[in-house]
Scaffold this motif. Structure first.
Motif, mmCIF file in Angstrom:
data_model
loop_
_atom_site.group_PDB
_atom_site.id
_atom_site.type_symbol
_atom_site.label_atom_id
_atom_site.label_comp_id
_atom_site.label_asym_id
_atom_site.label_seq_id
_atom_site.Cartn_x
_atom_site.Cartn_y
_atom_site.Cartn_z
ATOM 1 N N PRO A 4 -14.976 -11.013 -5.241
ATOM 2 C CA PRO A 4 -15.779 -10.079 -4.445
ATOM 3 C C PRO A 4 -15.983 -8.770 -5.193
ATOM 4 O O PRO A 4 -15.146 -8.367 -5.987
ATOM 5 C CB PRO A 4 -14.954 -9.879 -3.174
ATOM 6 C CG PRO A 4 -13.567 -10.300 -3.519
ATOM 7 C CD PRO A 4 -13.690 -11.313 -4.618
ATOM 8 N N CYS A 5 -17.116 -8.162 -4.932
ATOM 9 C CA CYS A 5 -17.445 -6.908 -5.610
ATOM 10 C C CYS A 5 -16.894 -5.752 -4.778
ATOM 11 O O CYS A 5 -17.417 -5.431 -3.714
ATOM 12 C CB CYS A 5 -18.960 -6.788 -5.751
ATOM 13 S SG CYS A 5 -19.470 -5.389 -6.739
ATOM 14 N N ASP A 6 -15.820 -5.150 -5.235
ATOM 15 C CA ASP A 6 -15.169 -4.072 -4.500
ATOM 16 C C ASP A 6 -15.750 -2.728 -4.925
ATOM 17 O O ASP A 6 -15.531 -2.278 -6.043
ATOM 18 C CB ASP A 6 -13.662 -4.100 -4.755
ATOM 19 C CG ASP A 6 -12.929 -2.980 -4.017
ATOM 20 O OD1 ASP A 6 -13.557 -2.322 -3.165
ATOM 21 O OD2 ASP A 6 -11.745 -2.776 -4.311
ATOM 22 N N THR A 7 -16.508 -2.104 -4.033
ATOM 23 C CA THR A 7 -17.099 -0.802 -4.344
ATOM 24 C C THR A 7 -16.582 0.279 -3.398
ATOM 25 O O THR A 7 -17.180 1.343 -3.291
ATOM 26 C CB THR A 7 -18.637 -0.860 -4.261
ATOM 27 O OG1 THR A 7 -19.014 -1.301 -2.960
ATOM 28 C CG2 THR A 7 -19.210 -1.794 -5.310
ATOM 29 N N LEU A 8 -15.459 0.000 -2.726
ATOM 30 C CA LEU A 8 -14.954 0.966 -1.743
ATOM 31 C C LEU A 8 -14.345 2.190 -2.398
ATOM 32 O O LEU A 8 -14.558 3.305 -1.955
ATOM 33 C CB LEU A 8 -13.941 0.296 -0.818
ATOM 34 C CG LEU A 8 -14.539 -0.740 0.139
ATOM 35 C CD1 LEU A 8 -13.462 -1.382 0.995
ATOM 36 C CD2 LEU A 8 -15.596 -0.090 1.025
ATOM 37 N N SER A 9 -13.565 1.993 -3.439
ATOM 38 C CA SER A 9 -12.968 3.141 -4.139
ATOM 39 C C SER A 9 -12.993 2.834 -5.634
ATOM 40 O O SER A 9 -12.030 2.332 -6.192
ATOM 41 C CB SER A 9 -11.546 3.401 -3.661
ATOM 42 O OG SER A 9 -10.746 2.249 -3.830
ATOM 43 N N VAL A 10 -14.133 3.128 -6.234
ATOM 44 C CA VAL A 10 -14.366 2.789 -7.635
ATOM 45 C C VAL A 10 -13.676 3.799 -8.540
ATOM 46 O O VAL A 10 -13.836 5.008 -8.356
ATOM 47 C CB VAL A 10 -15.877 2.748 -7.936
ATOM 48 C CG1 VAL A 10 -16.122 2.457 -9.394
ATOM 49 C CG2 VAL A 10 -16.560 1.713 -7.050
ATOM 50 N N LYS A 11 -12.915 3.312 -9.492
ATOM 51 C CA LYS A 11 -12.255 4.178 -10.465
ATOM 52 C C LYS A 11 -13.017 4.131 -11.794
ATOM 53 O O LYS A 11 -13.354 3.063 -12.290
ATOM 54 C CB LYS A 11 -10.808 3.747 -10.686
ATOM 55 C CG LYS A 11 -9.889 4.024 -9.510
ATOM 56 C CD LYS A 11 -8.453 3.970 -9.972
ATOM 57 C CE LYS A 11 -7.441 4.181 -8.884
ATOM 58 N NZ LYS A 11 -7.689 5.262 -7.977
ATOM 59 N N TYR A 12 -13.258 5.316 -12.341
ATOM 60 C CA TYR A 12 -13.930 5.428 -13.639
ATOM 61 C C TYR A 12 -13.169 4.659 -14.707
ATOM 62 O O TYR A 12 -13.744 3.887 -15.475
ATOM 63 C CB TYR A 12 -14.048 6.912 -14.004
ATOM 64 C CG TYR A 12 -14.625 7.195 -15.377
ATOM 65 C CD1 TYR A 12 -15.946 6.883 -15.670
ATOM 66 C CD2 TYR A 12 -13.853 7.809 -16.360
ATOM 67 C CE1 TYR A 12 -16.484 7.162 -16.916
ATOM 68 C CE2 TYR A 12 -14.387 8.093 -17.606
ATOM 69 C CZ TYR A 12 -15.703 7.769 -17.882
ATOM 70 O OH TYR A 12 -16.224 8.050 -19.116
ATOM 71 N N SER A 13 -11.842 4.838 -14.740
ATOM 72 C CA SER A 13 -11.032 4.297 -15.831
ATOM 73 C C SER A 13 -10.986 2.776 -15.829
ATOM 74 O O SER A 13 -11.007 2.152 -16.887
ATOM 75 C CB SER A 13 -9.613 4.858 -15.764
ATOM 76 O OG SER A 13 -9.035 4.568 -14.494
#
Length: 95
Positions: A4-13
């Motif tokens: 699944p594509c998790d875009t809830l809390s995207v981290k840059y690193s």
């Protein structure tokens, strides 16, 4: 099975940099042969300049009025586009 594509809390690193390394740095990296169009996206301080100008998300989303990126190549997979857009909308944090 698709992850699944998790875009809830995207981290840059962990989420954004791998996409940039694979798709953006070949032309917009910090190396001497990169920086196409004078644009360097490698390094948080560099990409933040273009985020603050309202670019990057529009480029990868292929929105009207933006130069579609990656240049001359197909649009990135939806999950990668959504990941970048979500990161930008969440404040484009250096996390």
């Amino acid at each position: 099975a698709n992850t699944p594509c998790d875009t809830l809390s995207v981290k840059y690193s962990t989420a954004v940099i791998p996409i940039l390394q694979q798709n953006c740095y070949p032309c917009h990296g910090a190396g001497s042969n990169s920086g196409s169009g004078g644009i360097t996206l490698e390094g948080y301080n560099n990409i933040k300049v273009y985020i603050n100008r309202g670019l990057v998300a529009g480029n990868v989303e292929h929105l009207p009025g933006f130069v579609a990126m990656p240049y001359g190549l197909p649009k990135l997979p939806d999950c990668e586009v959504n990941t970048i857009a979500a990161w930008v909308h969440q404040g484009a944090l250096n996390n």
